[in-house]
Motif scaffolding. Structure first.
Motif, PDB file in Angstrom:
ATOM      1  N   GLY A 118       0.834  -1.206   0.000  1.00  0.00           N
ATOM      2  CA  GLY A 118       0.000   0.000   0.000  1.00  0.00           C
ATOM      3  C   GLY A 118       0.864   1.250   0.000  1.00  0.00           C
ATOM      4  O   GLY A 118       2.064   1.178  -0.227  1.00  0.00           O
ATOM      5  N   PRO A 119       0.239   2.407   0.270  1.00  0.00           N
ATOM      6  CA  PRO A 119       0.988   3.665   0.251  1.00  0.00           C
ATOM      7  C   PRO A 119       1.854   3.866   1.493  1.00  0.00           C
ATOM      8  O   PRO A 119       2.743   4.718   1.495  1.00  0.00           O
ATOM      9  N   ALA A 120       1.600   3.120   2.578  1.00  0.00           N
ATOM     10  CA  ALA A 120       2.352   3.333   3.822  1.00  0.00           C
ATOM     11  C   ALA A 120       3.818   2.994   3.623  1.00  0.00           C
ATOM     12  O   ALA A 120       4.156   2.006   2.972  1.00  0.00           O
ATOM     13  N   LEU A 121       4.680   3.834   4.157  1.00  0.00           N
ATOM     14  CA  LEU A 121       6.105   3.652   3.948  1.00  0.00           C
ATOM     15  C   LEU A 121       6.843   3.603   5.283  1.00  0.00           C
ATOM     16  O   LEU A 121       7.525   2.632   5.611  1.00  0.00           O
ATOM     17  N   TRP A 122       6.668   4.653   6.075  1.00  0.00           N
ATOM     18  CA  TRP A 122       7.516   4.808   7.272  1.00  0.00           C
ATOM     19  C   TRP A 122       7.120   3.847   8.376  1.00  0.00           C
ATOM     20  O   TRP A 122       7.979   3.420   9.148  1.00  0.00           O
ATOM     21  N   MET A 123       5.850   3.497   8.474  1.00  0.00           N
ATOM     22  CA  MET A 123       5.453   2.539   9.501  1.00  0.00           C
ATOM     23  C   MET A 123       6.086   1.175   9.245  1.00  0.00           C
ATOM     24  O   MET A 123       6.788   0.646  10.120  1.00  0.00           O
ATOM     25  N   PRO A 124       5.881   0.577   8.037  1.00  0.00           N
ATOM     26  CA  PRO A 124       6.509  -0.739   7.830  1.00  0.00           C
ATOM     27  C   PRO A 124       8.037  -0.690   7.905  1.00  0.00           C
ATOM     28  O   PRO A 124       8.655  -1.644   8.389  1.00  0.00           O
ATOM     29  N   LEU A 125       8.648   0.409   7.482  1.00  0.00           N
ATOM     30  CA  LEU A 125      10.114   0.494   7.559  1.00  0.00           C
ATOM     31  C   LEU A 125      10.591   0.571   9.007  1.00  0.00           C
ATOM     32  O   LEU A 125      11.586  -0.057   9.379  1.00  0.00           O
ATOM     33  N   THR A 126       9.875   1.341   9.836  1.00  0.00           N
ATOM     34  CA  THR A 126      10.237   1.435  11.255  1.00  0.00           C
ATOM     35  C   THR A 126      10.136   0.051  11.900  1.00  0.00           C
ATOM     36  O   THR A 126      11.035  -0.390  12.618  1.00  0.00           O
ATOM     37  N   TYR A 127       9.038  -0.636  11.599  1.00  0.00           N
ATOM     38  CA  TYR A 127       8.821  -1.969  12.160  1.00  0.00           C
ATOM     39  C   TYR A 127       9.913  -2.936  11.708  1.00  0.00           C
ATOM     40  O   TYR A 127      10.464  -3.697  12.499  1.00  0.00           O
ATOM     41  N   PHE A 128      10.242  -2.872  10.430  1.00  0.00           N
ATOM     42  CA  PHE A 128      11.248  -3.801   9.892  1.00  0.00           C
ATOM     43  C   PHE A 128      12.629  -3.547  10.504  1.00  0.00           C
ATOM     44  O   PHE A 128      13.329  -4.474  10.923  1.00  0.00           O
ATOM     45  N   GLU A 129      13.028  -2.282  10.559  1.00  0.00           N
ATOM     46  CA  GLU A 129      14.353  -1.958  11.115  1.00  0.00           C
ATOM     47  C   GLU A 129      14.429  -2.367  12.587  1.00  0.00           C
ATOM     48  O   GLU A 129      15.445  -2.907  13.045  1.00  0.00           O
ATOM     49  N   LEU A 130      13.344  -2.109  13.331  1.00  0.00           N
ATOM     50  CA  LEU A 130      13.334  -2.446  14.757  1.00  0.00           C
ATOM     51  C   LEU A 130      13.465  -3.955  14.965  1.00  0.00           C
ATOM     52  O   LEU A 130      14.294  -4.432  15.738  1.00  0.00           O
ATOM     53  N   TRP A 131      12.653  -4.711  14.228  1.00  0.00           N
ATOM     54  CA  TRP A 131      12.658  -6.158  14.417  1.00  0.00           C
ATOM     55  C   TRP A 131      13.917  -6.820  13.850  1.00  0.00           C
ATOM     56  O   TRP A 131      14.409  -7.808  14.403  1.00  0.00           O
TER      57      TRP A 131
END
Ligand SMILES: [Zn+2]
Length: 247
Positions: free
Chosen positions: A127-140
């Protein structure tokens, strides 16, 4: 000769000779595997569209020689990132996921936790969301690689940071209290520490639909990327590209 079969995520491809490709795959079966796809540029039947980075595929390969490179026989697309529109920011975000997986994963070491993380984050990046999935990915990724420090206490004196300001520095391993912070430290906001705590006990899909401009968690992402870059001892190419995306 039986071929190995595994779900996999394509991380990178490089041209090799005139029609072959060198392919890095993150396989569910045995982690990161490099292989040669012979005549890949000609064979639509064996590889049609399946070797684009971040494509989720079923890969068939042969490594009876136990050589460094496997022979990639064919790939079937399970899900392609090209199914949704690719804007420049989304292309950079996908490239970032691929770069982190490629740089952080050891060769031939399966990690089902990282595989599931990557699939769930790629799902959100459709989808259009970018920063939420990236924050989650980097954190995990930082957590699963074993690099994530405790956020609730000062790494120098051990004092609780729960109700006080917290600072970080590119050369230090965790968060520091106001007394112990180094020169030229940055502050991590209480909001971002709260986001991290929430993300560590939730699925990425739990955050879907939340308005998440670039500024949300920016200090957390900067801290995570500094931590990851310190461990791999190099700069991430896509970190600078993300930096320049404005929204
Ligand atoms: Zn302290």
């Amino acid at each position: 000769m039986a071929l190995k079969e595994s779900e996999a995520i394509v991380l990178r491809t490089y041209p090799l000779r005139e029609s072959d490709l060198l392919v890095t795959l993150f396989t569910r079966l045995e982690g990161k595997v490099k292989g040669v796809a012979r005549a890949a540029k000609k064979s639509k039947r064996r590889f049609g569209g399946a070797l684009e980075p971040l494509t989720y595929v079923r890969a068939f390969y042969d490594d009876r020689e136990r050589q460094e490179l496997v022979r990639l026989d064919s790939c079937e697309v399970i899900e392609s990132p090209l199914a949704a529109e690719i804007s420049y920011p989304r292309a950079v975000a996908l490239g970032h996921v691929a770069e982190l997986l490629d740089e952080l994963l050891p060769d031939r070491e399966a990690s089902d936790a990282v595989f599931r993380l990557a699939l769930s984050v790629l799902q959100e990046l459709r989808g259009p969301a970018l920063w939420m999935p990236l924050t989650y990915f980097e954190l995990w990724m930082t957590r699963l690689m074993g690099f994530l420090p405790e956020f609730s206490e000062c790494v120098v004196c051990g004092r609780s940071l729960n109700d006080s300001r917290a600072f970080y520095h590119a050369l230090a391993d965790g968060l520091m209290c106001a007394q112990d912070k180094r020169l030229a430290s940055s502050e991590m906001s209480p909001e971002s520490r709260k986001i991290a705590a929430q993300m560590l006990r939730s699925r990425v899909s739990d955050f879907a639909g939340i308005e998440w401009p670039k500024v949300v968690g920016a200090d957390l992402r900067k801290f995570l990327l500094q931590t990851l870059e310190r461990h791999i001892e190099k700069k991430l190419v896509t970190a600078g590209m993300l930096e320049r995306i404005s929204t």
